[in-house]
Design a protein around this motif. Structure first.
Motif, mmCIF file in Angstrom:
data_model
loop_
_atom_site.group_PDB
_atom_site.id
_atom_site.type_symbol
_atom_site.label_atom_id
_atom_site.label_comp_id
_atom_site.label_asym_id
_atom_site.label_seq_id
_atom_site.Cartn_x
_atom_site.Cartn_y
_atom_site.Cartn_z
ATOM 1 N N LEU A 1 -6.954 2.878 -6.161
ATOM 2 C CA LEU A 1 -6.924 2.853 -4.425
ATOM 3 C C LEU A 1 -5.613 1.351 -5.476
ATOM 4 O O LEU A 1 -4.846 0.776 -4.475
ATOM 5 N N GLY A 2 -6.653 0.583 -6.289
ATOM 6 C CA GLY A 2 -6.043 -0.979 -6.616
ATOM 7 C C GLY A 2 -4.693 -0.611 -6.829
ATOM 8 O O GLY A 2 -3.589 -1.202 -6.019
ATOM 9 N N TRP A 3 -3.714 0.665 -7.746
ATOM 10 C CA TRP A 3 -2.337 0.123 -8.054
ATOM 11 C C TRP A 3 -1.519 0.997 -6.624
ATOM 12 O O TRP A 3 -0.307 0.508 -6.542
ATOM 13 N N PHE A 4 -2.811 1.690 -5.500
ATOM 14 C CA PHE A 4 -2.154 2.006 -5.247
ATOM 15 C C PHE A 4 -1.119 0.828 -4.231
ATOM 16 O O PHE A 4 -0.791 0.718 -3.106
ATOM 17 N N LEU A 5 -2.420 0.133 -3.636
ATOM 18 C CA LEU A 5 -2.442 -1.042 -2.599
ATOM 19 C C LEU A 5 -1.482 -2.151 -4.066
ATOM 20 O O LEU A 5 -0.307 -2.914 -2.997
ATOM 21 N N VAL A 6 -1.308 -1.782 -4.886
ATOM 22 C CA VAL A 6 0.211 -2.707 -5.498
ATOM 23 C C VAL A 6 1.478 -2.007 -4.912
ATOM 24 O O VAL A 6 2.321 -3.208 -4.466
ATOM 25 N N ILE B 1 -6.464 -12.946 4.480
ATOM 26 C CA ILE B 1 -8.144 -13.373 4.285
ATOM 27 C C ILE B 1 -8.673 -11.884 4.088
ATOM 28 O O ILE B 1 -8.917 -11.529 3.300
ATOM 29 N N TYR B 2 -8.315 -10.369 4.479
ATOM 30 C CA TYR B 2 -7.903 -9.039 4.436
ATOM 31 C C TYR B 2 -7.314 -8.291 3.041
ATOM 32 O O TYR B 2 -8.313 -7.651 2.543
ATOM 33 N N LEU B 3 -5.998 -9.451 2.804
ATOM 34 C CA LEU B 3 -5.897 -9.059 1.085
ATOM 35 C C LEU B 3 -7.000 -9.991 0.511
ATOM 36 O O LEU B 3 -7.239 -8.144 -0.913
ATOM 37 N N ALA B 4 -7.239 -10.775 0.118
ATOM 38 C CA ALA B 4 -8.235 -11.074 -0.840
ATOM 39 C C ALA B 4 -9.338 -10.363 -0.736
ATOM 40 O O ALA B 4 -9.999 -9.828 -2.080
ATOM 41 N N LEU B 5 -10.282 -9.896 0.715
ATOM 42 C CA LEU B 5 -11.026 -9.510 0.630
ATOM 43 C C LEU B 5 -11.189 -8.104 0.096
ATOM 44 O O LEU B 5 -11.813 -7.471 -0.434
ATOM 45 N N THR B 6 -9.929 -7.325 0.521
ATOM 46 C CA THR B 6 -10.437 -5.697 -0.152
ATOM 47 C C THR B 6 -9.438 -5.935 -1.557
ATOM 48 O O THR B 6 -10.093 -5.182 -2.406
ATOM 49 N N CYS B 7 -8.975 -6.589 -1.968
ATOM 50 C CA CYS B 7 -8.683 -6.564 -3.289
ATOM 51 C C CYS B 7 -9.954 -6.801 -3.992
ATOM 52 O O CYS B 7 -10.931 -6.300 -5.280
ATOM 53 N N TYR B 8 -11.060 -8.182 -3.178
ATOM 54 C CA TYR B 8 -12.203 -8.465 -4.708
ATOM 55 C C TYR B 8 -13.118 -7.592 -4.145
ATOM 56 O O TYR B 8 -13.733 -6.373 -4.964
#
Length: 402
Positions: free
Chosen positions: A351-356, A377-384
């Motif tokens: 899912l992380g690489w799907f986001l990338v 903030i949503y990008l940082a929180l989702t990646c975290y």
């Protein structure tokens, strides 16, 4: 002062929830106040935009915090900033304050996700469930506002005004709204993967529905990419059933969009211009119009450090705009920092690489993805969340083997 800051870090969930609510509220107020007052309140200039002010305050507090807790690191960061400011002063000599304000504002937008991620990584979050419940609650509010706006035809939340179909809710720019739905879908998929709560699937379906009402072409990139992701990674359920359900949803959405006149806009522009112009929403024309003039004025150092006015020379395609803004060195530093922090996913974090992939595909075709103050903030929180959940999963696996 130092003790106060340390106490805030210990009760990290309060700080994180506070930032979530602050940013969501100021973003929403920006939309409401602009819409109800025709811009007289809430967005009179770039200096008074409520959303920008709230995020600027967080950046300021972060800098003060870094100075108090880690002076050496602050000096290093300040040195890098001064270096690029000197380069900017040389490259853009003769420009007025308005230009430099725009330039610094763009740098701040690019930096904000990294700053927020650094804050999250250092916080002591004792009640993670509370934080992510608030995040899902905000996703639900945004989704319901869009659906209600569509049902009742509320002009306040129109994406493009009356000349084109779309409802963006509490997000002012359609490109930022498109990527917001990408983040929401990925977060909810991961949350469901870990919790198996049926309510999460219900919210995910609402998000997909609301994204259709946005009226942006970028959401169909999400649907297509999501189908490929499911086909490659889905193991728990029958792939054909899942893909069939997603395909049925997309076809129903297309039929609904056709009935409300969504495709009329694109058909008209295809007839007036050409397919590429329609597909890129005139960005190909911006490239032809702006970039030759930019490169004609560039010296050798511009290719290293960039050299454009963000307010007048961007072509609204983030990959290109990042190069023209920061040059080879600026772009390289940005990507190195990106994969050292936000996108530091393990090989198996699918899912992380799907986001990338969505970050670069949508950012390559549209603007306001790399430098999105709303989505920071949503990008940082989702990646975290994706990174931390993967660490805990690996830890459980190791413990079970031992």
């Amino acid at each position: 002062m130092k003790n106060i800051l340390l106490k805030l870090y210990v009760k990290g969930e309060f700080l994180l929830v506070g930032m979530l609510l602050l940013f969501f509220t100021t973003d929403a107020l920006n939309v409401v106040l602009i819409g109800l007052t025709d811009g007289q309140i809430g967005n009179t200039s770039a200096y008074t935009e409520m959303s920008a002010v709230s995020k600027g305050l967080v950046l300021l507090v972060y800098c003060i915090n870094a100075l108090v807790l880690n002076a050496r690191r602050t000096i290093t960061i300040a040195g890098v900033i001064v270096f690029f400011l000197i380069n900017a002063a040389i490259i853009y000599c003769g420009e007025g304050f308005e230009f430099y304000f725009t330039w610094i504002l763009h740098v701040a937008k690019l930096a904000l996700p990294f700053v927020l991620y650094d804050i999250f990584a250092k916080l002591c979050i004792n009640n993670v469930h509370k934080v992510f419940s608030i995040y899902m609650g905000l996703i639900l509010v945004q989704t319901l506002i869009v659906i209600i706006a569509f049902i009742f035809g509320i002009d306040l939340f129109l994406t493009y005004g009356h000349h084109r179909f779309g409802y963006s809710g509490f997000i002012t720019a359609q490109n930022e709204a498109s990527f917001y739905y990408v983040l929401a879908v990925i977060f909810l998929l991961k949350y469901w993967e870990l919790s198996h709560q049926k309510l999460t699937i219900g919210l995910l379906l609402l998000v997909l529905l609301a994204s259709v009402f946005l009226g942006s072409k970028a959401v169909f990139i999400l649907y297509f990419s999501l189908a490929i992701y499911i086909a490659l990674t889905q193991k728990r359920f029958n792939k054909f059933n899942v893909l069939g359900g997603l395909g049925g949803f997309v076809l129903t959405s297309l039929l609904m969009l056709y009935l409300v006149g969504y495709f009329d806009f694109y058909i008209n522009y295809w007839q007036e211009a050409d397919f590429l112009t329609m597909l890129t929403s005139f960005r190909n024309l911006l490239i032809q119009e702006r970039l030759p003039g930019v490169f004609a004025r560039w010296e050798w150092y511009n290719y290293l450090f960039g050299g454009i006015n963000p307010a007048t020379s961007f072509v609204e395609m983030d990959v290109i705009d990042l190069f023209t803004f920061g040059g080879l060195i600026g772009s390289l530093l940005y990507f190195i920092l990106l994969f050292k922090t936000l996108f530091k996913f393990s090989r198996n974090n699918y899912l992380g690489w799907f986001l990338v992939s969505q970050y670069f595909i949508i950012g390559g075709l549209a603007g306001h993805v790399f430098a999105s103050g709303i989505n920071a903030i949503y990008l940082a929180l989702t990646c975290y969340y994706l990174q931390e959940s993967e660490k805990k999963k690996e830890l459980v696996t190791v413990q079970s083997i031992d």
